[in-house]
Motif scaffolding. Structure first.
Motif, PDB file in Angstrom:
ATOM      1  N   ILE A  19       0.852  -1.204   0.000  1.00 29.74           N
ATOM      2  CA  ILE A  19       0.000   0.000   0.000  1.00 29.74           C
ATOM      3  C   ILE A  19       0.882   1.247   0.000  1.00 29.74           C
ATOM      4  O   ILE A  19       0.623   2.211  -0.740  1.00 29.74           O
ATOM      5  N   HIS A  20       1.922   1.237   0.811  1.00 33.12           N
ATOM      6  CA  HIS A  20       2.853   2.376   0.874  1.00 33.12           C
ATOM      7  C   HIS A  20       3.520   2.604  -0.482  1.00 33.12           C
ATOM      8  O   HIS A  20       3.613   3.751  -0.958  1.00 33.12           O
ATOM      9  N   VAL A  21       3.971   1.505  -1.120  1.00 33.03           N
ATOM     10  CA  VAL A  21       4.639   1.612  -2.422  1.00 33.03           C
ATOM     11  C   VAL A  21       3.692   2.169  -3.468  1.00 33.03           C
ATOM     12  O   VAL A  21       4.016   3.120  -4.195  1.00 33.03           O
ATOM     13  N   ILE A  22       2.501   1.591  -3.558  1.00 40.06           N
ATOM     14  CA  ILE A  22       1.550   1.951  -4.610  1.00 40.06           C
ATOM     15  C   ILE A  22       1.030   3.372  -4.423  1.00 40.06           C
ATOM     16  O   ILE A  22       0.998   4.172  -5.364  1.00 40.06           O
ATOM     17  N   LEU A 102       0.965 -11.206 -16.246  1.00 37.92           N
ATOM     18  CA  LEU A 102       1.784 -10.489 -17.220  1.00 37.92           C
ATOM     19  C   LEU A 102       3.230 -10.289 -16.795  1.00 37.92           C
ATOM     20  O   LEU A 102       4.100 -10.125 -17.649  1.00 37.92           O
ATOM     21  N   ALA A 103       3.497 -10.282 -15.501  1.00 32.23           N
ATOM     22  CA  ALA A 103       4.861 -10.018 -15.043  1.00 32.23           C
ATOM     23  C   ALA A 103       5.054 -10.608 -13.658  1.00 32.23           C
ATOM     24  O   ALA A 103       4.100 -10.854 -12.917  1.00 32.23           O
ATOM     25  N   ILE A 104       6.330 -10.853 -13.325  1.00 32.41           N
ATOM     26  CA  ILE A 104       6.705 -11.315 -11.993  1.00 32.41           C
ATOM     27  C   ILE A 104       7.728 -10.348 -11.419  1.00 32.41           C
ATOM     28  O   ILE A 104       8.753 -10.075 -12.051  1.00 32.41           O
ATOM     29  N   LEU A 105       7.439  -9.815 -10.248  1.00 28.08           N
ATOM     30  CA  LEU A 105       8.340  -8.878  -9.591  1.00 28.08           C
ATOM     31  C   LEU A 105       8.658  -9.364  -8.187  1.00 28.08           C
ATOM     32  O   LEU A 105       7.857 -10.065  -7.563  1.00 28.08           O
ATOM     33  N   GLU A 106       9.844  -8.961  -7.696  1.00 23.49           N
ATOM     34  CA  GLU A 106      10.244  -9.367  -6.359  1.00 23.49           C
ATOM     35  C   GLU A 106       9.579  -8.474  -5.317  1.00 23.49           C
ATOM     36  O   GLU A 106       9.509  -7.258  -5.468  1.00 23.49           O
ATOM     37  N   LYS A 107       9.124  -9.102  -4.249  1.00 27.48           N
ATOM     38  CA  LYS A 107       8.446  -8.396  -3.162  1.00 27.48           C
ATOM     39  C   LYS A 107       9.461  -7.664  -2.285  1.00 27.48           C
ATOM     40  O   LYS A 107      10.444  -8.268  -1.840  1.00 27.48           O
ATOM     41  N   PRO A 108       9.278  -6.371  -2.013  1.00 32.91           N
ATOM     42  CA  PRO A 108      10.185  -5.674  -1.088  1.00 32.91           C
ATOM     43  C   PRO A 108      10.067  -6.275   0.308  1.00 32.91           C
ATOM     44  O   PRO A 108       8.980  -6.671   0.734  1.00 32.91           O
ATOM     45  N   VAL A 109      11.186  -6.354   1.000  1.00 30.29           N
ATOM     46  CA  VAL A 109      11.181  -6.935   2.347  1.00 30.29           C
ATOM     47  C   VAL A 109      10.756  -5.896   3.380  1.00 30.29           C
ATOM     48  O   VAL A 109       9.929  -6.161   4.248  1.00 30.29           O
ATOM     49  N   SER A 110      11.327  -4.694   3.277  1.00 26.90           N
ATOM     50  CA  SER A 110      10.997  -3.619   4.208  1.00 26.90           C
ATOM     51  C   SER A 110      11.504  -2.302   3.641  1.00 26.90           C
ATOM     52  O   SER A 110      12.224  -2.269   2.639  1.00 26.90           O
ATOM     53  N   LEU A 111      11.143  -1.210   4.303  1.00 26.24           N
ATOM     54  CA  LEU A 111      11.628   0.108   3.877  1.00 26.24           C
ATOM     55  C   LEU A 111      13.144   0.220   4.031  1.00 26.24           C
ATOM     56  O   LEU A 111      13.782   1.043   3.371  1.00 26.24           O
ATOM     57  N   LYS A 112      13.728  -0.624   4.880  1.00 26.56           N
ATOM     58  CA  LYS A 112      15.167  -0.604   5.108  1.00 26.56           C
ATOM     59  C   LYS A 112      15.935  -1.480   4.127  1.00 26.56           C
ATOM     60  O   LYS A 112      17.164  -1.497   4.138  1.00 26.56           O
ATOM     61  N   ASP A 113      15.193  -2.223   3.304  1.00 24.10           N
ATOM     62  CA  ASP A 113      15.823  -3.075   2.283  1.00 24.10           C
ATOM     63  C   ASP A 113      16.713  -2.199   1.395  1.00 24.10           C
ATOM     64  O   ASP A 113      16.273  -1.156   0.896  1.00 24.10           O
ATOM     65  N   THR A 117      14.071   0.993  -2.987  1.00 27.23           N
ATOM     66  CA  THR A 117      13.698   2.022  -3.973  1.00 27.23           C
ATOM     67  C   THR A 117      13.609   1.438  -5.367  1.00 27.23           C
ATOM     68  O   THR A 117      12.659   1.712  -6.105  1.00 27.23           O
ATOM     69  N   GLU A 118      14.575   0.611  -5.723  1.00 24.01           N
ATOM     70  CA  GLU A 118      14.581  -0.015  -7.049  1.00 24.01           C
ATOM     71  C   GLU A 118      13.363  -0.918  -7.228  1.00 24.01           C
ATOM     72  O   GLU A 118      12.686  -0.873  -8.260  1.00 24.01           O
ATOM     73  N   LYS A 119      13.078  -1.738  -6.217  1.00 26.26           N
ATOM     74  CA  LYS A 119      11.930  -2.651  -6.304  1.00 26.26           C
ATOM     75  C   LYS A 119      10.612  -1.882  -6.336  1.00 26.26           C
ATOM     76  O   LYS A 119       9.699  -2.224  -7.101  1.00 26.26           O
ATOM     77  N   ALA A 120      10.498  -0.840  -5.501  1.00 29.65           N
ATOM     78  CA  ALA A 120       9.271  -0.044  -5.438  1.00 29.65           C
ATOM     79  C   ALA A 120       9.029   0.680  -6.756  1.00 29.65           C
ATOM     80  O   ALA A 120       7.897   0.703  -7.268  1.00 29.65           O
TER      81      ALA A 120
END
Length: 354
Positions: A19-22, A102-113, A117-120
């Protein structure tokens, strides 16, 4: 216009992070967050969203089964957002792509990951990209498959002594690649494949392909000599190129833009194999591969682009066509057969060289 996103995720922590990312992007809004597949299917009966982000491992119906039902009954662009650490989850994610994701993306672990930023950014970019795909139902319609006579109408004026095949793809690529490779059993030449893919998912992609195909598929070692009939896919963080006598080089991907690089592969094919090669550019966003394919064509290679109707996203192939880098434009389900015809004709040229 604000795009509405449905999150399907059983972890509360991951849901809050998504939710934070989107919603960090003003053009995106989370319409609803379902904690399992059954809840998502029930919500979709009376509600609408532009894009769905789907976890793969959930209690009850897994992400593959939920994707299959959505794409069968109410097609909506789906992005699998999964953890790359579990081989089982990764393979199931690619299975979901065969069902329509349509696509597969890696799930961010945390804001400290460190790579947060790249994943988000990639999640936001991909949501916006797939939201523009309005013809998802076409995947379930019969494609415009060309008859053998039509495929034979356009052939090189002289038989090409084919020694290698290169394929490049991005968004929507895995099922397209599998479709082509399924036609190339007992292939007499090496096949080099570059698929834009998130870090951590390459091994799962290879295992998924192996479960559906008979061809040997490997991650090449640096300075390994290419062997006939083997499919080579670069490992995580690496580009793949060819040098003299079919020697494979692997180099860490430190360039900007999609990874691995399709252009690097195609440029090296032009230099190493020239007219004795086939280049194929498939569905995907951006323009990676277009200039490299043009170089292949200039050196005499036979170059093929997937057509718009069968592409999930007509970006890379469209750019190649615009640059006049393409010998022939074909629907996906005719590309494998066309390559087989070219390889059959190649036997004549090779026999004359002996």
């Amino acid at each position: 216009m604000v795009l509405n996103v449905l999150i399907v995720e059983d972890s509360k922590t991951s849901t809050q992070l998504l939710i934070h990312v989107i919603e960090s992007d003003p053009d995106l809004k989370v319409a609803y967050a379902a904690k399992n597949g059954e809840e998502a299917l029930a919500w979709l009966q009376t509600n609408f969203c532009d894009v769905i982000t789907m976890d793969i491992h959930m209690p009850g119906q897994d992400g593959f089964e939920v994707t299959r039902q959505i794409m069968k009954n109410k097609p909506i662009p789906i992005i699998i957002i999964s953890s790359a650490y579990s081989e089982k989850h990764v393979e199931l994610s690619f299975k979901a792509m065969s069902a329509g994701a349509l696509a597969i993306l890696e799930k961010p672990v945390s804001l400290k990951d460190s790579s947060y930023t790249e994943k988000a950014d990639l999640i936001v970019q991909t949501i916006k990209m797939v939201a523009g795909i309005k013809l998802i139902k076409r995947r379930f319609n019969t494609q415009n498959q060309l008859q053998d006579d039509d495929l034979l109408k356009k052939l090189p004026k002289k038989d090409l002594a084919i020694e290698a095949i290169a394929i490049g793809a991005s968004l929507g690529g895995p099922p397209a690649i599998a479709s082509i490779l399924s036609e190339l059993t007992e292939c007499p030449v090496p096949i080099f494949v570059v698929q834009h893919i998130s870090s951590g998912f390459t091994e799962g992609f290879i295992q998924w392909l192996k479960s559906n195909l008979s061809l040997p598929i490997v991650i090449p070692r640096n300075l390994e000599k290419a062997k006939p009939g083997v499919v080579y896919i670069p490992g995580d963080h690496f580009d793949i190129e060819l040098i003299k006598n079919g020697i494979i080089t692997t180099e860490f991907s430190n360039h900007k833009g999609p990874k691995p690089s399709v252009n690097k592969l195609f440029y090296s094919m032009a230099s190493c194999y020239g007219e004795k090669s086939i280049g194929v550019i498939l569905t995907g966003m951006g323009d990676d591969g277009a200039k490299g394919l043009l170089e292949m064509k200039k050196k005499g290679a036979y170059t093929i682009a997937q057509d718009e109707e069968s592409s999930i996203l007509f970006g890379m192939a469209q750019e190649a066509i615009f640059l006049k880098a393409v010998t022939e434009v074909l629907p996906l389900n005719s590309i494998g057969r066309k390559i087989k015809y070219l390889l059959e004709r190649s036997k004549n040229a090779l026999s004359r060289e002996l």
